[in-house]
Scaffold this motif. Structure first.
Motif, short mmCIF file in Angstrom:
data_model
loop_
_atom_site.label_atom_id
_atom_site.label_comp_id
_atom_site.label_asym_id
_atom_site.label_seq_id
_atom_site.Cartn_x
_atom_site.Cartn_y
_atom_site.Cartn_z
N GLU A 279 78.31 76.21 60.94
CA GLU A 279 77.17 76.69 61.73
C GLU A 279 76.63 78.00 61.12
O GLU A 279 75.43 78.17 60.93
CB GLU A 279 77.60 76.95 63.19
N SER B 10 75.88 71.88 67.57
CA SER B 10 74.60 71.82 68.29
C SER B 10 74.74 72.16 69.77
O SER B 10 73.75 72.42 70.44
CB SER B 10 73.98 70.43 68.13
N GLY B 12 76.03 74.81 70.79
CA GLY B 12 75.92 76.27 70.87
C GLY B 12 74.70 76.71 71.67
O GLY B 12 74.72 77.73 72.35
N LYS B 13 73.66 75.91 71.62
CA LYS B 13 72.42 76.31 72.31
C LYS B 13 72.57 76.29 73.84
O LYS B 13 71.75 76.85 74.56
CB LYS B 13 71.24 75.44 71.87
N MET B 14 73.64 75.65 74.33
CA MET B 14 73.90 75.64 75.78
C MET B 14 74.69 76.89 76.22
O MET B 14 74.91 77.08 77.41
CB MET B 14 74.71 74.40 76.18
N ASP B 17 74.63 83.06 75.19
CA ASP B 17 73.95 83.82 74.13
C ASP B 17 73.43 82.91 73.03
O ASP B 17 73.03 83.37 71.97
CB ASP B 17 74.92 84.86 73.54
N LYS B 18 73.45 81.60 73.29
CA LYS B 18 72.97 80.57 72.35
C LYS B 18 73.76 80.57 71.04
O LYS B 18 73.26 80.11 70.01
CB LYS B 18 71.48 80.75 72.00
N MET B 19 74.95 81.14 71.08
CA MET B 19 75.72 81.26 69.85
C MET B 19 76.87 80.25 69.82
O MET B 19 77.69 80.23 70.74
CB MET B 19 76.30 82.67 69.72
#
Lengths: 578, 79
Positions: A279, B10, B12-14, B17-19
């Motif tokens: 990522e 993918s 991570g967007k949930m 901090d979207k990280m």
């Protein structure tokens, strides 16, 4: 693809080229062909760098056709690293181009008498070989740049760097990618040293005027390829996941599972994992104007590769693969993507296997030559290899030799080949593959990580010995077959989960060659490849004692699960009972 | 109860901090299942997930307890 190009490097009066029909090897491609030629023509007890060894370069059965992802190349020989048979697999353009020129294989044999550096030029008019001592000891990047000036940008190049010329056991063979960069390597087992022992620095392969290979039944083939592409695009991994983050998406999942070998296989988790994850890497590549999505050869629809720029926005290397990021990263306690990318670049340029070199540096750190986490020291150690210093030659001979020289007990090798990026104590299935594959420790030989960790191709508890032998056996058989088609192994993620996609692959082979193979026939092909390879190894002196992991995997528990490798010797000896 | 939550790739967007890969705390009822955490994060329960609780594979009906580390991945592979 009905001819074999042989070059006898030791012929009286200089290298002699001959072209023959495939004859008894008809119907074989890729690994099936390299392993058939090596097991039939190479004396198993020969010296891997001697006149009796042969380097066989073979495209797969579907290479050179319009079949998606069919551009993998097999390189076979007796391995100077393992002492057993070797098939090392590479992407890049070479497989498609060789296949279109009609070659089922190129075989380099014999040993040159004089200390010359040769290049081989192959195009639609035939092949020729020339002395070019100006290429001597150049890195892969400089070699390719020089050759491109002379022969243009169109040909693809297969080259070795200084490591291959020095005949080091960790030396790779580089194939150029779509952009003409020497980034796709047949990395494992020291195949580059065998090419170096033949005095061959480069193959220049130009398929101008050759055209696409034609199937026997074009309509059926086209339809099967349509289903094939649809199947690859439909599966979440081959359709989206690999393109978005590349293979390095595995860093976080292996770390989470406690199977990410850290500090030379001391722990199963690495504190700095998010700094070097897929990522993070993809975001950095995009931010610097590189590419997070890129195919290693034309016709790839999965596009798991990328382009890595340095902090000034200049090209440094291709996207380092998961195995590379692990080997030079977590395995050595290094959490700096720029340093890892530099190590990848140096490995590619010198022509070295990134897995072997990362494991070797890890062993050096264990020995106290450098501290874990010291990226600068790691870079300097790899530079020693490129410079050919005495220390560099030891390191370039791989982890097993380095461990012996520096008195290290914890050396992660099987059959002298370094383990890749999954600790067998937390991923038992891959441990079975490492221990028993005729190739030495090789994750690609039977990728049990799919069922153990990722829920692909079934689910088998990674922490238990149950079911791992069957899993590894089935995967080793399937992989030997896939490696013979020229297909990228990552197609397996879709094929294992989607029966109709597996059928599309069989339909393509049948339509291309006018055959009526079944799934059982494909499995039988895989078995026959493994039988050839096992037989070669037995004749080369391998016994069941070589089908074992190093002792520390049985003796030392791996945190965080505090688990040892629990598959028994008797179980390991059942893998090849088919 | 509180658990440590980590979302990768993918997903991570949930995260707040979207990280991807940054742990955060999630408040759940005692005896909550993985399914409840997934719902709280607005991830559709039909979405295929790789689920780890404390580094071991789990399932949507896996039971959580105070202090557990729950990690979720979308379908991924490499090698």
């Amino acid at each position: 693809m009905d001819k074999i190009l042989r070059i006898d490097m030791g012929a009286e009066g200089g290298p002699r080229i001959s072209v023959s029909q495939v004859g008894e090897y008809a119907g074989l491609g890729g690994r099936a062909l390299t392993s058939a030629i090596v097991s039939k023509e190479v004396p198993p007890l020969c010296h891997a760098l001697g006149a009796d060894n042969k380097l066989v370069i073979a495209p797969g059965l579907l290479s050179g056709s319009i079949a998606a992802n069919s551009g993998r190349l097999s390189v076979g020989c007796k391995s100077p690293l393992t002492g057993g048979i070797k098939e090392s697999n590479a992407g890049g353009q070479a497989s498609q181009v060789l296949a279109r020129l009609g070659y089922a294989a190129i075989v380099l044999e014999g040993k040159p008498v004089e200390d010359n550096t040769y290049k081989i030029i192959i195009n639609k008019d035939g092949a020729r070989i020339e002395v070019d001592n100006s290429l001597k000891m150049l890195g892969n990047y400089s070699t390719v740049e020089k050759l491109a000036k002379e022969y243009g940008e169109k040909p693809c190049f297969i080259t070795i760097g200084p490591a291959g010329e020095m005949k080091l056991a960790a030396a790779s063979i580089a194939c150029t990618d779509m952009e003409g960069r020497p980034t796709r390597h047949a990395g494992r087992g020291g195949v580059g040293a065998v090419m170096g022992s033949k005095g061959v620095k480069a193959l220049v392969i130009d398929d101008t005027g050759a055209g696409m290979r034609a199937p026997k039944d074009p309509e059926k083939f086209k339809e099967a390829n349509r289903n094939w592409v649809a199947g690859l695009k439909k599966h979440p991994v081959t359709g989206e996941g690999l393109a978005a983050y590349g293979t390095n998406v595995l860093t976080n999942v292996l770390n989470e599972a406690g199977g990410y070998p850290t500090h030379n296989f001391t722990w199963g988790r690495f504190e700095g994992h998010t700094k070097i994850s897929g990522e993070t890497q993809a975001a950095l590549e995009t931010e610097r104007g590189g590419l997070a999505t890129h195919g290693c050869h034309r016709g790839c629809v999965m596009r798991c590769s990328g382009v890595f720029m340095d902090k000034y926005g200049n090209y440094l290397t291709k996207q380092p693969e998961y195995e590379t990021v692990w080997a030079h990263g977590g395995n050595c306690g290094i959490d700096d993507l720029d340093a890892i990318a530099m190590l990848d670049r140096l490995d590619d340029d010198y022509g070295l296997d990134t897995i072997e070199m990362g494991a070797t540096i890890g062993v050096c750190m264990e020995a106290g030559l450098a501290k874990f986490g010291d990226a600068e020291a790691a870079i300097n150690l790899i530079k020693q290899v490129g410079a050919g210093t005495d220390l560099g030659r030891i390191l370039g001979s791989g982890a097993a030799i380095t461990g012996k020289v520096f008195g290290v007990e914890r050396v992660p090798v099987v059959k002298n080949q370094a383990l890749p990026a999954y600790d067998p104590r937390a991923v038992h299935g891959i441990g079975v593959t490492y221990a028993t594959s005729p190739m030495g420790a090789d994750h690609t030989a039977g990728y049990a990580v799919g069922a153990n960790i990722l829920g692909i191709g079934g689910k088998v508890d990674p922490l238990s010995p149950e079911g791992q032998v069957e899993l590894s056996r089935d995967l080793q058989i399937a992989t030997a077959a896939v490696d013979s088609t020229g297909m990228c192994l990552f197609i397996a993620f879709a094929v294992l989960d989607q029966p109709e996609t597996f059928q599309a692959l069989i339909d393509m082979i049948n339509a291309f060659y006018g055959l009526s193979l079944t799934a059982d026939d494909v499995a039988e092909l895989g078995k026959s490849v493994l039988r050839n390879e096992r037989e070669f190894n037995i004749k080369a002196g391998f016994t069941s004692a070589h089908d074992r992991l190093p002792g520390f995997f049985y003796n030392d528990a791996l945190p965080p699960h505090n688990i040892k490798f629990k598959v028994t010797d008797a179980e390991l000896d059942r893998v090849f009972s088919f | 109860m509180k658990i440590e939550m980590i979302l990768y790739a993918s997903l991570g967007k949930m995260a707040p901090d979207k990280m991807a890969g940054t742990p955060f705390q999630l408040e759940l009822d005692e005896g909550a299942l993985v399914r409840h955490a997934v719902k709280k994060l607005n991830i559709p329960d039909t979405f295929p997930l790789i689920i780890f609780v404390n580094g071991r594979h789990s399932r949507l009906d896996g039971i959580l307890k105070e202090g557990d580390r729950l990690a979720l991945f979308p379908p991924i592979a490499g090698g």
